[in-house]
Design a protein around this motif. Structure first.
Motif, short mmCIF file in Angstrom:
data_model
loop_
_atom_site.label_atom_id
_atom_site.label_comp_id
_atom_site.label_asym_id
_atom_site.label_seq_id
_atom_site.Cartn_x
_atom_site.Cartn_y
_atom_site.Cartn_z
N PRO A 1 -2.23 14.70 -8.06
CA PRO A 1 -2.53 15.95 -7.89
C PRO A 1 -1.54 16.90 -8.22
O PRO A 1 -2.01 18.22 -8.57
CB PRO A 1 -3.05 16.09 -6.45
CG PRO A 1 -3.28 14.23 -6.19
CD PRO A 1 -2.20 13.67 -7.20
N ILE A 2 -0.28 16.60 -7.69
CA ILE A 2 0.77 17.85 -7.87
C ILE A 2 0.84 18.09 -9.20
O ILE A 2 0.97 19.45 -9.89
CB ILE A 2 2.00 17.21 -7.44
CG1 ILE A 2 1.84 16.74 -5.76
CG2 ILE A 2 3.07 18.11 -7.54
CD1 ILE A 2 1.59 18.04 -4.91
N LEU B 1 0.80 -1.36 0.03
CA LEU B 1 0.07 0.08 -0.08
C LEU B 1 0.95 1.29 0.07
O LEU B 1 0.53 2.24 -0.74
CB LEU B 1 -0.93 -0.15 1.31
CG LEU B 1 -2.01 0.95 1.33
CD1 LEU B 1 -3.04 0.89 0.05
CD2 LEU B 1 -2.76 0.91 2.49
N ILE B 2 1.99 1.15 0.69
CA ILE B 2 2.63 2.33 0.95
C ILE B 2 3.38 2.74 -0.62
O ILE B 2 3.49 3.86 -0.92
CB ILE B 2 4.00 2.06 1.59
CG1 ILE B 2 3.52 1.83 3.12
CG2 ILE B 2 5.05 2.86 1.73
CD1 ILE B 2 4.66 1.46 4.08
N ILE C 1 0.54 4.29 -2.91
CA ILE C 1 0.54 5.53 -2.42
C ILE C 1 1.34 6.46 -3.12
O ILE C 1 0.93 7.72 -3.63
CB ILE C 1 0.20 5.70 -1.02
CG1 ILE C 1 -0.98 5.07 -0.65
CG2 ILE C 1 0.14 7.15 -0.49
CD1 ILE C 1 -0.87 4.71 0.82
N GLY C 2 2.60 6.04 -2.99
CA GLY C 2 3.75 6.85 -3.46
C GLY C 2 3.23 7.28 -5.00
O GLY C 2 3.46 8.35 -5.41
N TYR D 1 -5.62 0.75 -7.16
CA TYR D 1 -4.54 0.27 -6.28
C TYR D 1 -5.34 -0.46 -5.05
O TYR D 1 -4.76 -0.91 -4.46
CB TYR D 1 -3.60 1.57 -5.81
CG TYR D 1 -2.84 1.97 -6.72
CD1 TYR D 1 -2.07 0.91 -7.65
CD2 TYR D 1 -2.25 3.22 -6.92
CE1 TYR D 1 -1.11 1.19 -8.41
CE2 TYR D 1 -1.22 3.61 -7.90
CZ TYR D 1 -0.56 2.39 -8.51
OH TYR D 1 0.56 2.71 -9.27
N ALA E 1 13.14 5.99 2.85
CA ALA E 1 11.54 6.26 2.69
C ALA E 1 11.41 7.65 1.92
O ALA E 1 10.57 7.80 1.04
CB ALA E 1 10.98 6.48 4.11
N THR F 1 -6.76 10.19 -11.80
CA THR F 1 -6.59 10.00 -10.40
C THR F 1 -7.56 8.74 -9.92
O THR F 1 -7.32 8.28 -9.01
CB THR F 1 -6.66 11.20 -9.74
OG1 THR F 1 -5.77 12.12 -10.37
CG2 THR F 1 -5.89 11.03 -8.30
N LEU G 1 8.79 8.67 -6.60
CA LEU G 1 7.61 8.16 -7.14
C LEU G 1 6.80 9.34 -7.58
O LEU G 1 5.92 9.42 -8.28
CB LEU G 1 6.92 7.42 -6.09
CG LEU G 1 7.39 5.99 -5.60
CD1 LEU G 1 6.85 5.13 -4.75
CD2 LEU G 1 7.69 5.11 -7.06
N MET G 2 6.75 10.31 -6.59
CA MET G 2 6.02 11.39 -6.59
C MET G 2 6.54 12.46 -7.78
O MET G 2 5.58 12.83 -8.75
CB MET G 2 5.99 12.24 -5.29
CG MET G 2 5.09 13.23 -5.28
SD MET G 2 4.87 13.70 -3.28
CE MET G 2 3.61 14.88 -3.36
N PHE G 3 7.63 12.80 -7.77
CA PHE G 3 8.00 13.77 -9.16
C PHE G 3 8.58 13.05 -10.30
O PHE G 3 8.71 13.70 -11.41
CB PHE G 3 8.97 14.56 -8.33
CG PHE G 3 8.63 15.54 -7.18
CD1 PHE G 3 7.74 16.67 -7.41
CD2 PHE G 3 9.12 15.40 -6.25
CE1 PHE G 3 7.25 17.18 -6.56
CE2 PHE G 3 8.55 16.18 -4.85
CZ PHE G 3 7.59 17.57 -5.29
N GLY H 1 10.12 8.12 -1.85
CA GLY H 1 8.82 9.01 -1.78
C GLY H 1 9.09 10.26 -3.06
O GLY H 1 8.04 10.39 -3.89
N LEU I 1 0.38 7.16 -6.48
CA LEU I 1 -0.68 8.14 -7.02
C LEU I 1 -0.50 9.26 -6.43
O LEU I 1 -1.01 10.61 -7.09
CB LEU I 1 -1.84 7.46 -6.12
CG LEU I 1 -3.12 8.20 -6.29
CD1 LEU I 1 -3.75 7.55 -7.60
CD2 LEU I 1 -4.14 7.65 -5.35
N VAL I 2 0.19 9.86 -5.31
CA VAL I 2 0.14 11.29 -4.91
C VAL I 2 0.80 12.23 -5.73
O VAL I 2 0.63 13.30 -5.78
CB VAL I 2 0.68 11.40 -3.43
CG1 VAL I 2 -0.22 10.76 -2.26
CG2 VAL I 2 2.03 10.78 -3.08
#
Lengths: 103, 552
Positions: free
Chosen positions: B117-118, B106-107, B110-111, B311, B266, B304, B273-275, B270, B113-114
């Motif tokens: 929005p950005i 799940l962690i 989530i990375g 997920y 971590a 999204t 994954l995000m950027f 993060g 997906l978030v």
């Protein structure tokens, strides 16, 4: 493309208003998303036992599950909030600016 | 932890005789099942080749080829983007991660997906307003075309290469399990089919293949999750408590485990994954297939939603596999490992909940998934070469659509051959993990240059060049020196760089490099580039001068 159009738009108060409002809104929402995610990551790194704690004594669901799923849902909700305002209010303002500039 | 996972994974691969024999007997016993899988897969390939034929008739200009003529709607594009995301690596890799480590899966998701929005808040509409076919159009908007396009094209190609490896490895394993075909044959088959879609159908066919697959995969995964929930009487508490009972790690699967060892790892994962999402060339390219910023925003919203839903399904599927697959000896070899490796957890679960016909369906969909994603990647890689390197760098913009598309097609074939080669070379890597590596590079090279080109007035060509290359080189270099390549592949004793994910360091290097070499750039060209920021800013905000992709 005409430079004077760009210049007139750049100086128009409506354009400044649009940019100010939209940027502010976008950064606030980004900060919320980043804040939530950072908090989650910090929790994983420094307090994994919090995420591993059971919701209630008899349950096997841990706090990590609703928090994780909540993060997924919040990403969708924040996106929805932005699209609603951007496709309505901001786009109307944008069209007004373009109309004004075309004259 | 990851090293242990890899060790387990590797161990199952070092005993090929054992599980190949099992897979073979399995295939013999389940003969009718294989036929249904093959029939469904052939039907999918047939349908998508028809679409490719239809698309090839409609593709006339470069805008059609690269951006489907800008005629894709927000909803369709949202599905296609979600399709790019719901790769076999996510479907099989993340459900496998949930299967082996529970909550860690799940962690990871989530990375992924978030970042969405950005992307919407900060990038999507400016990107749509400024660009034409590739994100390099935007990054080089007011900067030196030759340098920035070379940089962006290299960044794109490296990312595409890593992502392709992950997909190819998944494809090979899957077909091995399903059809009993040789790994190499499977990889070659995927390579040839993906080239067909891209060569003849361009973006239009690639998008529709992706949309069809996204719908099939979402339906299949929904059905699986539903059956898992039915098994536990729609009680989540029961799902988890039953899983804890049968999983060797017990209660540990309900809390963060060893996916991330320390805060630095971590944070680095993060960030990657995000950027990284905001620097993936095949995703960014999709924003040019819609007509305007409004549709671009809608695509992100739909994407999204679909990705988040997917997920959550993957998480349920992973736990379902713990319950229904790990307890069933039919899915295991003599040593107690899953047939075909842990990445096959979701595929076995399909058999457990839906029988052989549904197994056929999911296998066909998983294979279709790989095809659709590699086609998108190949198109992005080919555009980077033809639109950025050939048309803008080599020919300085003096070329025509026909030549540009021809170069793109040659590149497509070359990429196909490369993908096959790399797929064979990287056979023994964990596939979800390889995607993480692609993200690190995207976050360290493509993303900083793209973001600052749109947001920072003082950015100059020199700054973007030096900083961007530093980001790319440091991301690749730190990865080679890190545990993934230095220890696991090159078999050195100890990694020189201790972290698996370089993003935290390479992103800082990139941003600082861009900043420093921009502000110290006092040349006349730099002044001109800074002066061009405001017209660019007006266009990025209002879309003035940004015609729909149709009118290019």
């Amino acid at each position: 493309m005409n430079d004077s159009i760009y210049l007139s738009i750049q100086n128009s108060p409506r354009f400044k208003e649009l940019v100010r409002k939209r940027e502010r809104f976008a950064w606030i929402l980004s900060a919320i998303m980043l804040g939530l995610y950072s908090a989650f990551i910090l929790l994983i790194a420094y307090g994994p036992q919090v995420l591993g704690a059971k919701i209630s004594p008899g349950a096997s669901i841990t706090w990590g599950i609703p928090l994780g799923v909540g993060l997924i849902v919040s990403a969708f909700v924040l996106t929805g909030i932005y699209v609603r305002r951007a496709n309505g209010e901001f786009d109307d303002l944008n069209n007004a600016i373009l109309k004004e500039a075309a004259q | 932890m990851i090293r242990r996972l890899l060790a387990i994974f590797g161990a199952s691969l070092f005993a090929p005789a054992v599980w190949a024999a099992d897979a073979l007997t399995g295939a013999v016993q389940k003969q009718p099942l294989n036929i249904s899988a093959i029939v469904m897969f052939v039907a999918f390939v047939g349908a998508t080749l028809c679409i490719t034929y239809w698309a090839s008739k409609r593709n006339k200009s470069a805008a059609d080829y690269y951006a489907a003529g800008g005629k894709i709607t927000g909803f369709q594009n949202g599905l296609a983007i979600a399709g790019d995301y719901m790769s076999a690596a996510s479907f099989l890799g993340i459900s496998a991660l949930v299967y082996t480590s529970g909550y860690d899966g799940l962690i990871y998701s989530i990375g992924f997906l978030v970042g969405w929005p950005i992307i919407l808040f900060l990038i999507a509409e400016r990107l749509r307003n400024l660009g034409k076919y590739t994100f390099a159009d935007v990054a080089s908007y007011r900067l030196g075309q030759t340098q920035i396009r070379s940089l962006s094209a290299c960044g794109s190609l490296v990312v595409v290469a890593f992502y392709l490896i992950a997909q190819m490895v998944g494809a090979g394993k899957l077909i091995q399990l399903l059809f009993g075909l040789d790994y190499h044959v499977a990889v070659i088959l995927v390579g040839i089919l993906m080239c067909m879609y891209v060569l003849f159908g361009g973006m239009l066919a690639t998008t529709w293949v992706q949309i069809i697959k996204a719908v099939l995969l979402l339906s299949g995964a929904s059905f699986m999750a539903l059956m898992v929930m039915k098994h536990v009487n729609f009680d989540f508490n029961m799902l988890f408590s039953e899983a804890i009972k049968v999983h060797p790690k017990g209660e540990a699967i309900m809390s963060p485990g060893g996916l991330v060892k320390d805060p630095i790892s971590a944070f680095s994962l993060g960030l990657a994954l995000m950027f990284g999402t905001a620097g993936l060339p095949h995703i960014l390219m999709r924003f040019f297939t819609v007509s305007d910023a409004k549709e671009a925003r809608k695509s992100v919203l739909y994407a999204t939603g679909f990705i988040g839903y997917f997920y959550i399904l993957t998480f349920i599927i992973g736990f379902g596999a713990i319950l229904l697959v790990s307890t069933n000896p039919a899915f295991k070899d003599a040593a107690g490992a899953l047939l075909g490796g842990n990445n096959m957890a979701a595929v076995h679960l399909a058999d457990a909940v839906g029988g052989s016909i549904f197994l056929g369906f999911i296998s066909a969909v998983a294979f279709a998934t790989i095809l659709a994603v590699v086609a998108g990647l190949t198109l992005a890689g080919a555009s980077a070469v033809s639109h950025d390197l050939y048309a803008s760098v080599i020919k300085k913009g003096k070329t025509n659509d026909k030549d540009e598309i021809r170069v793109s097609k040659i590149t497509t074939v070359a990429l196909g051959a490369l993908a096959i080669g790399l797929g064979i070379l990287f056979e023994s890597q964990n596939i979800a993990f390889m995607v993480g590596l692609a993200f690190s590079i995207a976050a360290s090279c493509n993303f900083p240059v793209l973001l600052l080109s749109m947001y920072w007035k003082n950015l100059t060509t020199r700054g973007a060049m030096i900083g961007g290359w530093l980001g790319l080189i440091s991301a690749v270099g730190l990865m080679i020196l890190g545990p993934t390549i230095w220890v696991s592949i090159l078999h050195h004793e100890k990694a020189i760089f201790p972290y698996e994910y370089p993003a935290l360091f390479s992103m800082i290097i990139a941003f600082v490099g861009i900043w420093f070499f921009s502000i110290t750039d006092k040349s006349a060209a730099a002044e001109k580039e800074r002066a061009l920021y405001f017209p660019q800013f007006v266009r990025s905000q209002t879309g003035l001068g940004a015609s729909g992709a149709v009118n290019h």
